[in-house]
Design an enzyme around this catalytic site. Structure first.
Site, mmCIF file in Angstrom:
data_model
loop_
_atom_site.group_PDB
_atom_site.id
_atom_site.type_symbol
_atom_site.label_atom_id
_atom_site.label_comp_id
_atom_site.label_asym_id
_atom_site.label_seq_id
_atom_site.Cartn_x
_atom_site.Cartn_y
_atom_site.Cartn_z
ATOM 1 C CG ASN A 45 124.742 42.622 77.162
ATOM 2 O OD1 ASN A 45 125.577 41.595 76.577
ATOM 3 N ND2 ASN A 45 124.771 42.215 78.147
ATOM 4 C CG ASP B 155 105.825 46.133 79.302
ATOM 5 O OD1 ASP B 155 104.840 46.854 79.044
ATOM 6 O OD2 ASP B 155 105.485 45.076 80.313
ATOM 7 C CG ASP C 124 128.758 40.237 83.072
ATOM 8 O OD1 ASP C 124 130.295 40.075 83.358
ATOM 9 O OD2 ASP C 124 127.815 39.563 83.005
ATOM 10 N N GLY C 125 128.408 45.097 84.083
ATOM 11 C CA GLY C 125 128.290 46.710 83.590
ATOM 12 C C GLY C 125 129.695 47.383 83.208
ATOM 13 C CG MET D 60 117.888 34.348 79.467
ATOM 14 S SD MET D 60 119.670 33.213 80.538
ATOM 15 C CE MET D 60 119.903 35.184 81.821
ATOM 16 C CB SER D 61 115.344 38.596 82.207
ATOM 17 O OG SER D 61 115.837 38.726 82.999
ATOM 18 C CB THR E 158 123.222 35.085 78.776
ATOM 19 O OG1 THR E 158 124.670 36.227 78.968
ATOM 20 C CG2 THR E 158 123.590 33.222 78.114
#
Length: 283
Positions: free
Chosen positions: A137, A167, A63-64, A182-183, A178
């Site tokens: 993204n 942060d 994906d990157g 999401m994280s 996603t």
């Protein structure tokens, strides 16, 4: 289509086995191919892409790699198709196991095109200079180095939304929901939707929540000045690529980009079906 630019991440295809397999198959079926290393792209490559009217960019990696190409081709009207050589691969639909079938469908125009919303971030420095870049993204504003919690004053269309002691903050598109969003505890959204997600990172406040706003709204983030300690320096990353630094007095605005990323789709599976399959990697 019969004119392909193949962009490969050499860290994912170390011996060029997949790249050579794809190039050989396409050329054996009468297609024209131009192969490039994603880490060695030159401005002349984009001029060639436009001048010779290539039909598609095949992105070999994870994906990157595809996110990198989305940024590179922002002002070029050409669709992308990702072939997954990474792990989860939400954006890279193709798999090496059935690569010949995939290439046959591309050669015979058996696909659909999905338009994905992007966001553009603009840094306005205290001296008036500006820096602008887009992301498919997300755009992430985070503390630099080992600084403590940072104060971020966030407003939407001129109205104060919140001041985050955190942060950092993730400004995400539906495609990026996603990812880091999401994280950080943000919601998952269908990538075909049109909206902007604002999610604080490790906020030191029980009431801090993700906020979903309209795609036409403008988000403005300013750094709060610390009274008794040294002012912080922040980093701004676009799809994981750090591109700017912010200090007190700088202004950062985010809004929907004028361009979209065009992604080729072969599967008729719903987003929820794909999500369920991809997330099984983690269980």
């Amino acid at each position: 289509m019969n004119r392909f630019m193949i962009v490969v991440n050499p860290d994912k295809d170390t011996d060029s086995t997949v790249t050579n397999r794809i190039q050989s198959y396409l050329e054996a079926h009468g297609a024209v191919c131009m192969v490039r290393d994603v880490f060695r792209l030159e401005p002349s490559d984009w001029e060639t892409l436009k001048k010779e009217q290539f039909d598609c960019v095949l992105v070999l990696g994870g994906d990157g790699t595809l996110l990198c190409m989305a940024g590179e081709t922002e002002d070029i009207d050409i669709p992308l198709f990702g072939i997954n050589l990474g792990t989860v691969g939400f954006l890279t639909e193709g798999e090496v196991a059935n690569i010949e079938e995939i290439l046959d469908r591309l050669l015979t125009d058996d696909f659909s095109i999905e338009e994905r919303m992007m966001v553009t971030g603009t840094v306005t420095k205290a001296d008036g200079t500006t820096y602008r870049k887009s992301a498919l993204n997300d755009i992430v504003i985070s503390r630099a180095g080992f600084s403590r919690l940072i104060g971020l004053n966030v407003s939407v269309d001129g109205q104060v939304l919140d001041t985050y002691e955190a942060d950092g903050v993730v400004i995400s598109t539906p495609t990026g929901s996603t990812g880091y969003n999401m994280s950080a505890g943000g919601p998952i959204v269908d990538p075909k939707a049109s909206m902007i997600l604002i999610t604080p990172i490790n906020a030191h406040n029980l009431n801090s929540r993700s906020i979903v706003i309209g795609a036409e709204d403008e988000v403005v983030v300013e750094i709060g000045r610390r009274r008794s300690q040294k002012d912080e320096t922040l980093e701004v990353s676009f799809d994981g690529d750090t591109a700017a630094r912010l200090v007190v007095g700088d202004k950062f605005s985010i809004r929907k980009a004028s361009d979209t990323t065009r992604i080729l789709k072969l599967s008729n599976k719903s987003f929820l079906e794909i999500l369920s399959k991809k997330m099984q990697v983690y269980t």
